[in-house]
Design a protein around this motif. Sequence first.
Motif, PDB file in Angstrom:
ATOM      1  N   TYR A   1       0.826  -1.206   0.000  1.00 55.97           N
ATOM      2  CA  TYR A   1       0.000   0.000   0.000  1.00 55.97           C
ATOM      3  C   TYR A   1       0.863   1.260   0.000  1.00 55.97           C
ATOM      4  N   ASP A   2       0.287   2.311  -0.548  1.00 53.63           N
ATOM      5  CA  ASP A   2       0.783   3.671  -0.356  1.00 53.63           C
ATOM      6  C   ASP A   2      -0.285   4.386   0.469  1.00 53.63           C
ATOM      7  N   ILE A   3      -0.066   4.508   1.779  1.00 56.22           N
ATOM      8  CA  ILE A   3      -1.119   5.002   2.666  1.00 56.22           C
ATOM      9  C   ILE A   3      -1.323   6.511   2.560  1.00 56.22           C
ATOM     10  N   SER A   4      -0.531   7.189   1.716  1.00 57.36           N
ATOM     11  CA  SER A   4      -0.766   8.615   1.500  1.00 57.36           C
ATOM     12  C   SER A   4      -1.996   8.841   0.624  1.00 57.36           C
ATOM     13  N   GLU A   5      -2.445   7.788  -0.071  1.00 54.81           N
ATOM     14  CA  GLU A   5      -3.658   7.896  -0.898  1.00 54.81           C
ATOM     15  C   GLU A   5      -4.896   7.994   0.002  1.00 54.81           C
ATOM     16  N   THR A   6      -5.955   8.560  -0.538  1.00 60.92           N
ATOM     17  CA  THR A   6      -7.120   8.890   0.293  1.00 60.92           C
ATOM     18  C   THR A   6      -8.095   7.734   0.506  1.00 60.92           C
ATOM     19  N   CYS A   7      -7.988   6.660  -0.283  1.00 57.24           N
ATOM     20  CA  CYS A   7      -8.897   5.528  -0.087  1.00 57.24           C
ATOM     21  C   CYS A   7      -8.137   4.222  -0.311  1.00 57.24           C
ATOM     22  N   GLU A   8      -8.705   3.120   0.155  1.00 56.04           N
ATOM     23  CA  GLU A   8      -8.023   1.833   0.097  1.00 56.04           C
ATOM     24  C   GLU A   8      -7.766   1.382  -1.337  1.00 56.04           C
ATOM     25  N   ASP A   9      -8.729   1.593  -2.228  1.00 54.84           N
ATOM     26  CA  ASP A   9      -8.563   1.180  -3.632  1.00 54.84           C
ATOM     27  C   ASP A   9      -7.353   1.845  -4.266  1.00 54.84           C
ATOM     28  N   ASP A  10      -7.175   3.132  -4.002  1.00 51.86           N
ATOM     29  CA  ASP A  10      -6.040   3.860  -4.565  1.00 51.86           C
ATOM     30  C   ASP A  10      -4.736   3.503  -3.847  1.00 51.86           C
TER      31      ASP A  10
END
Length: 376
Positions: A198-207
């Motif tokens: 994951y890249d947790i800087s994204e705003t949602c889990e899918d992204d």
Amino acid sequence: MVIMGTTTVEFMFNQLSLAQKSSTSLDSVEEDYVLNISSQNGDGNYIAATSSDFSARLFSKDTLAVAGVVKGHTDVLSDICWGKSDINLLFTSSKDKTVRCWDTRMKLTKEVQSFKGSEECVNVYTCVDINLTDQVLCAGQEVDKDGNVFLHFWDRRQTEVLGAYSESHQDDITQVKFHPTQADKLISGSTDGLVCLYDISETCEDDALSYTFNSCSTVASIGWCGDRTDQVYCTTHIDTLHVWDTIEGDDLYENTDLKEILKDKNSIDYIVDLIVGEGDKYLVLAGKHNGEMRVIELSSSDKVSSVICNLSGGHKATIRCLYWNNKDKYLVTGAEDSLLCLWSACGNKLDTATSDGLKKAKMKNRKTVSKRSHPY
């Protein structure tokens, strides 16, 4: 996970000998399994080890002398990790449905913070890790009665859940690991066989979900590896090994027959965990249920496996976990015999205090050695 040169690997590991032992329990009735080991970064002097008696003990890196006992959880601790920027902070997850933060400069019988899930997803926590900045805390859960499984995130400055991922895994999450140098990168492994990046800087889990890797078995351990720490490895509960590239998503290594290759005098019963070499070399610590250990060198190019070192005389039961210090060239192992063993290239002998303490412990010897199980 560590990186080391390949030209002296065999020589280096063959210099290791048992230097110290320490017990996590003096109970004469039943041994407490050593479940996890975590070491302070940098100049920190402590190794923390969890045991099946609901506690964690702090040991000196040099002598394995007990420096303190963390008590407060009401059920078995499932995971443990140290703060990355503040090495005095220790984080624990537990079957008691809490994640707690302890400060080793303060009293170890009271946590400085306690984290729980939201009302709709309170469940058993199975693993925990903190990111590079010590700001984001992540913990994985068991699957709940409705079939949901969550990764919970907290901003460490507050105890309410910051957010959760619930779509990436379908079964118990076994481990979570933040990238050692990139605060927003995270991997998770699960008994559904998947390792997710994951890249947790994204705003949602899918992204946020960058890659999903399939180990085709239940995931035992995961970690970051490679010369540039751009690879992810996974060991499974059927003792297979996988390595993937996180840039292109390629499968770099898969070994499904390590126990089949290593027979007779070099036979093994299970994989403990991975130690990573430079280039296309990987090192595995494997064991037998009688406490013997073997360091095995693997090559991703031809998948040849060879035992480069045998370690014995320390444990008498299944080894659960390891810590390798690449800078000072020593290995610490924890096992189901309640012992922590320090293997050093310095050839130090057990000091008198440690040796006498073990003799007085009078721990009960098992008549049979159990197969690896999950007491939590």
